[in-house]
Design a protein around this motif. Structure first.
Motif, PDB file in Angstrom:
ATOM      1  N   THR A  56       0.831  -1.201   0.000  1.00 21.37           N
ATOM      2  CA  THR A  56       0.000   0.000   0.000  1.00 21.37           C
ATOM      3  C   THR A  56       0.867   1.253   0.000  1.00 21.37           C
ATOM      4  OG1 THR A  56      -0.104   0.180   2.415  1.00 21.37           O
ATOM      5  CG2 THR A  56      -1.722  -1.264   1.345  1.00 21.37           C
ATOM      6  N   ARG A  57       0.223   2.386  -0.177  1.00 20.98           N
ATOM      7  CA  ARG A  57       0.947   3.664  -0.194  1.00 20.98           C
ATOM      8  C   ARG A  57       1.615   3.957   1.154  1.00 20.98           C
ATOM      9  NH1 ARG A  57       1.012   6.983  -5.043  1.00 20.98           N
ATOM     10  NH2 ARG A  57      -0.836   6.470  -6.282  1.00 20.98           N
ATOM     11  N   THR A  58       1.099   3.357   2.218  1.00 20.75           N
ATOM     12  CA  THR A  58       1.675   3.604   3.541  1.00 20.75           C
ATOM     13  C   THR A  58       2.808   2.640   3.875  1.00 20.75           C
ATOM     14  OG1 THR A  58      -0.023   2.215   4.565  1.00 20.75           O
ATOM     15  CG2 THR A  58      -0.476   4.575   4.428  1.00 20.75           C
ATOM     16  N   GLY A  59       3.090   1.688   2.966  1.00 17.21           N
ATOM     17  CA  GLY A  59       4.231   0.804   3.145  1.00 17.21           C
ATOM     18  C   GLY A  59       3.912  -0.582   3.660  1.00 17.21           C
ATOM     19  N   GLY A  60       2.671  -0.809   4.087  1.00 24.61           N
ATOM     20  CA  GLY A  60       2.292  -2.140   4.541  1.00 24.61           C
ATOM     21  C   GLY A  60       1.816  -2.990   3.378  1.00 24.61           C
ATOM     22  N   TYR A  61       1.609  -4.277   3.645  1.00 24.75           N
ATOM     23  CA  TYR A  61       1.128  -5.201   2.622  1.00 24.75           C
ATOM     24  C   TYR A  61      -0.289  -5.658   2.943  1.00 24.75           C
ATOM     25  CZ  TYR A  61       5.482  -5.872   0.061  1.00 24.75           C
ATOM     26  OH  TYR A  61       6.586  -5.686  -0.727  1.00 24.75           O
ATOM     27  N   ILE A  62      -1.088  -5.860   1.902  1.00 25.85           N
ATOM     28  CA  ILE A  62      -2.410  -6.461   2.056  1.00 25.85           C
ATOM     29  C   ILE A  62      -2.491  -7.692   1.167  1.00 25.85           C
ATOM     30  CG2 ILE A  62      -3.598  -4.336   2.710  1.00 25.85           C
ATOM     31  CD1 ILE A  62      -4.645  -4.148  -0.164  1.00 25.85           C
ATOM     32  N   ASP A  63      -3.216  -8.695   1.635  1.00 30.19           N
ATOM     33  CA  ASP A  63      -3.418  -9.906   0.847  1.00 30.19           C
ATOM     34  C   ASP A  63      -4.438  -9.657  -0.251  1.00 30.19           C
ATOM     35  OD1 ASP A  63      -1.686 -11.488   2.413  1.00 30.19           O
ATOM     36  OD2 ASP A  63      -3.269 -11.763   3.923  1.00 30.19           O
ATOM     37  N   VAL A  64      -4.183 -10.218  -1.428  1.00 26.96           N
ATOM     38  CA  VAL A  64      -5.148 -10.137  -2.520  1.00 26.96           C
ATOM     39  C   VAL A  64      -6.117 -11.305  -2.380  1.00 26.96           C
ATOM     40  CG1 VAL A  64      -5.470 -10.225  -5.021  1.00 26.96           C
ATOM     41  CG2 VAL A  64      -3.509  -8.998  -4.050  1.00 26.96           C
ATOM     42  N   PRO A  65      -7.402 -11.035  -2.271  1.00 25.58           N
ATOM     43  CA  PRO A  65      -8.380 -12.115  -2.080  1.00 25.58           C
ATOM     44  C   PRO A  65      -8.606 -12.896  -3.371  1.00 25.58           C
ATOM     45  CG  PRO A  65      -9.508 -10.034  -2.318  1.00 25.58           C
ATOM     46  CD  PRO A  65      -8.045  -9.708  -2.284  1.00 25.58           C
ATOM     47  N   TYR A  66      -9.302 -14.011  -3.245  1.00 25.69           N
ATOM     48  CA  TYR A  66      -9.585 -14.884  -4.381  1.00 25.69           C
ATOM     49  C   TYR A  66     -10.936 -14.517  -4.976  1.00 25.69           C
ATOM     50  CZ  TYR A  66     -10.283 -19.287  -6.944  1.00 25.69           C
ATOM     51  OH  TYR A  66     -10.501 -20.231  -7.905  1.00 25.69           O
ATOM     52  N   MET A  67     -10.936 -14.072  -6.235  1.00 26.65           N
ATOM     53  CA  MET A  67     -12.166 -13.784  -6.976  1.00 26.65           C
ATOM     54  C   MET A  67     -12.072 -14.482  -8.325  1.00 26.65           C
ATOM     55  SD  MET A  67     -13.307  -9.841  -6.277  1.00 26.65           S
ATOM     56  CE  MET A  67     -14.845 -10.181  -7.129  1.00 26.65           C
ATOM     57  N   PRO A  68     -12.497 -15.742  -8.403  1.00 28.08           N
ATOM     58  CA  PRO A  68     -12.250 -16.547  -9.597  1.00 28.08           C
ATOM     59  C   PRO A  68     -12.897 -16.024 -10.872  1.00 28.08           C
ATOM     60  CG  PRO A  68     -13.758 -17.676  -8.092  1.00 28.08           C
ATOM     61  CD  PRO A  68     -13.203 -16.511  -7.351  1.00 28.08           C
ATOM     62  N   GLU A  69     -13.985 -15.260 -10.757  1.00 24.01           N
ATOM     63  CA  GLU A  69     -14.656 -14.778 -11.965  1.00 24.01           C
ATOM     64  C   GLU A  69     -14.186 -13.390 -12.385  1.00 24.01           C
ATOM     65  OE1 GLU A  69     -16.435 -16.805 -13.712  1.00 24.01           O
ATOM     66  OE2 GLU A  69     -16.131 -18.314 -12.163  1.00 24.01           O
ATOM     67  N   ALA A  70     -13.285 -12.800 -11.640  1.00 22.03           N
ATOM     68  CA  ALA A  70     -12.811 -11.447 -11.960  1.00 22.03           C
ATOM     69  C   ALA A  70     -11.385 -11.505 -12.494  1.00 22.03           C
ATOM     70  CB  ALA A  70     -12.873 -10.560 -10.717  1.00 22.03           C
ATOM     71  N   VAL A  71     -11.019 -10.474 -13.246  1.00 24.99           N
ATOM     72  CA  VAL A  71      -9.642 -10.318 -13.692  1.00 24.99           C
ATOM     73  C   VAL A  71      -9.032  -9.172 -12.890  1.00 24.99           C
ATOM     74  CG1 VAL A  71     -10.279  -8.787 -15.615  1.00 24.99           C
ATOM     75  CG2 VAL A  71      -8.109  -9.994 -15.679  1.00 24.99           C
ATOM     76  N   LEU A  72      -7.809  -9.358 -12.458  1.00 26.77           N
ATOM     77  CA  LEU A  72      -7.123  -8.359 -11.644  1.00 26.77           C
ATOM     78  C   LEU A  72      -6.282  -7.471 -12.562  1.00 26.77           C
ATOM     79  CD1 LEU A  72      -6.567  -7.454  -8.686  1.00 26.77           C
ATOM     80  CD2 LEU A  72      -4.620  -9.041  -8.695  1.00 26.77           C
ATOM     81  N   LEU A  73      -6.515  -6.182 -12.506  1.00 32.26           N
ATOM     82  CA  LEU A  73      -5.795  -5.204 -13.330  1.00 32.26           C
ATOM     83  C   LEU A  73      -4.859  -4.387 -12.456  1.00 32.26           C
ATOM     84  CD1 LEU A  73      -5.337  -3.172 -15.769  1.00 32.26           C
ATOM     85  CD2 LEU A  73      -7.440  -2.027 -14.990  1.00 32.26           C
ATOM     86  N   ASN A  74      -3.620  -4.194 -12.934  1.00 31.39           N
ATOM     87  CA  ASN A  74      -2.724  -3.261 -12.243  1.00 31.39           C
ATOM     88  C   ASN A  74      -1.891  -2.490 -13.254  1.00 31.39           C
ATOM     89  OD1 ASN A  74      -1.262  -6.119 -12.137  1.00 31.39           O
ATOM     90  ND2 ASN A  74       0.366  -4.575 -12.075  1.00 31.39           N
ATOM     91  N   GLY A  75      -1.470  -1.299 -12.857  1.00 35.84           N
ATOM     92  CA  GLY A  75      -0.673  -0.450 -13.721  1.00 35.84           C
ATOM     93  C   GLY A  75       0.774  -0.899 -13.765  1.00 35.84           C
ATOM     94  N   GLY A  76       1.436  -0.639 -14.905  1.00 39.66           N
ATOM     95  CA  GLY A  76       2.838  -0.971 -15.065  1.00 39.66           C
ATOM     96  C   GLY A  76       3.734   0.243 -14.873  1.00 39.66           C
ATOM     97  N   ALA A  77       5.028  -0.022 -14.667  1.00 36.44           N
ATOM     98  CA  ALA A  77       5.992   1.052 -14.392  1.00 36.44           C
ATOM     99  C   ALA A  77       6.078   2.057 -15.532  1.00 36.44           C
ATOM    100  CB  ALA A  77       7.367   0.444 -14.125  1.00 36.44           C
ATOM    101  N   LEU A  78       5.998   1.577 -16.769  1.00 43.39           N
ATOM    102  CA  LEU A  78       6.103   2.484 -17.911  1.00 43.39           C
ATOM    103  C   LEU A  78       4.870   3.375 -18.026  1.00 43.39           C
ATOM    104  CD1 LEU A  78       8.369   2.959 -19.943  1.00 43.39           C
ATOM    105  CD2 LEU A  78       7.151   1.472 -21.552  1.00 43.39           C
TER     106      LEU A  78
END
Length: 314
Positions: free
Chosen positions: A218-240
Motif C-alpha cells: 500500500t501507499r503507507t508501506g504495509g502489505y495487504i493480501d489479494v483475495p480470491y475472486m475466480p470470476e474477476a480479472v485483476l488489473l494493475n498499472g505498469g511502471a512504464l
C-alpha cells in the motif's frame, strides 16, 4: 464500486458496452480512475472473457509443467532480449536483491515458435480475448486522463497481438510447484520477489488462489493480501504507464510469499498474466509535459529490465 480487503472491485460491463463517445461519463470510469491511481490494483468483473478459456489454459499448463525438467528445457527462454519460452525454477530473479524465484513460467509472445503442444492448442483464443479487453482499458485510460485523443494509448499498442516481434506483450502462464519440507528455501527467497510490473498494464487471472500468497504494497508501506475472486480479472498499472502519465496511474509493488503453513506450502499454485507493452519504437515521455521522467523507448525500457531479472547463465 465495492472493496474486498481494500482491493476495489469495478463492474466493467458498462465500459465494455459503451461507445467511445459515451464512455467518459459512466460512473464506472470514475471508480476505475480512483482505483488505478490510488492503490494501483483493481478487480474487474463482467470483463467479457470466457472463464472456460482461462481454465483450459490452466489445465494445459499443468500438463506441460508436470513434464520432466529435461523436456521443458527444450523450450527454454535463454536470450535476455527474448520474451518467449520456458523459465525454470530460480532462473528469474524479479527482485535482484533476493535469491531466484520459486516458480516456473511459460511466456507466449511470438508466432512460429516451437511451443509445447499442450499450451499452443489453448492459448490463441485467450490471447485474443485479453487483447480485446486491453484495448478497451487503454481507451478508458485516455478518457480518464482527458486526453485530446482518447485512443492515444491504444494507437501506441498496435502490435500487441500474438505474432508481432515489434512488441513485448506476452501471455504468461505461471506455475508455483509444491514446496515440501525437503526443499531448502533460502533466506529471503519468495515465490515471486517484490517488484512492479514492466510496461503498460497487467491483467491477471488467479487459480486455486485460496492458497493465498499474492500481496500488494500500500501507499503507507504495509502489505495487504489479494483475495480470491475466480470470476474477476485483476488489473494493475505498469511502471512504464506510471512514467508516461506522470504518476497519475500508479504501479504498485507486489510479491508472492512462500506460505508459512506446511500443508499450504505443499499445494501447487497457478496464475495467468497478460503483460502489456507499447510497441517497441514508441517513445514514452510524460504526457503532461512535466519532464518528470527521462524519455525512453518501450524497447529500451523493457530490455533493460530483463537484464535485471534473469539469470541467463543458469
Amino acid at each position: 464500486m465495492s472493496a474486498i480487503e481494500n482491493i476495489p472491485v469495478v463492474d466493467f460491463s458498462s465500459i465494455l458496452a459503451a461507445s467511445s463517445a459515451d464512455m467518459k461519463t459512466l460512473p464506472a470510469m470514475e471508480e476505475l480512475r480512483l482505483a488505478i491511481s490510488g492503490i494501483g490494483f483493481v478487480f474487474l468483473k463482467n470483463h467479457g472473457i470466457d472463464r472456460k478459456q482461462v481454465d483450459d489454459v490452466f489445465s494445459s499448463s499443468v500438463e506441460f509443467f508436470s513434464r520432466p525438467e529435461v523436456e521443458k528445457r527444450q523450450f527454454w527462454r535463454q536470450d535476455g532480449k527474448s520474451n518467449h519460452g520456458y523459465t525454470c525454477m530460480e532462473q528469474e530473479r524479479i527482485n535482484p536483491k533476493n535469491p531466484g524465484d520459486l516458480k516456473e513460467s511459460y511466456d507466449l509472445c511470438e508466432k512460429g515458435m516451437e511451443d509445447p503442444v499442450e499450451i499452443k492448442e489453448t492459448v490463441t483464443d485467450l490471447y485474443d480475448a485479453f487483447t480485446t479487453l486491453t484495448n478497451k482499458i487503454l481507451e478508458s485510460f485516455g478518457h480518464m486522463l482527458d486526453l485530446q485523443d482518447p485512443q492515444f494509448f491504444m494507437k501506441a499498442h498496435n502490435k500487441m497481438g500474438l505474432g508481432y516481434k515489434e512488441n513485448y506483450t506476452a501471455l504468461r502462464t505461471l506455475y508455483y510447484p509444491s514446496l515440501p519440507s525437503s526443499i531448502d528455501v533460502k533466506p529471503g527467497q519468495l515465490r515471486c520477489g517484490e517488484h512492479v510490473d514492466y510496461g503498460s498494464l497487467t491483467l491477471l487471472f488467479l487459480f486455486q488462489d485460496e492458497n493465498g500468497g499474492l500481496q500488494v504494497k500500500t501507499r503507507t508501506g504495509g502489505y495487504i493480501d489479494v483475495p480470491y475472486m475466480p470470476e474477476a480479472v485483476l488489473l494493475n498499472g505498469g511502471a512504464l504507464m506510471q512514467q508516461w502519465t506522470g504518476d497519475k496511474i500508479y504501479a504498485a509493488p507486489h510479491r508472492v510469499l512462500v506460505p508459512d503453513d506446511e500443508t499450504v506450502k505443499e499445494r501447487v499454485r497457478q496464475s495467468i498474466a497478460f503483460f502489456v507493452h507499447p510497441d517497441n519504437e514508441v517513445l514514452v515521455e510524460t504526457i503532461d509535459g512535466s519532464n518528470k521522467y527521462t524519455p525512453v523507448t518501450a524497447q529500451e525500457d523493457t530490455e533493460k529490465r530483463f537484464l535485471y531479472s534473469y539469470d541467463i547463465e543458469l
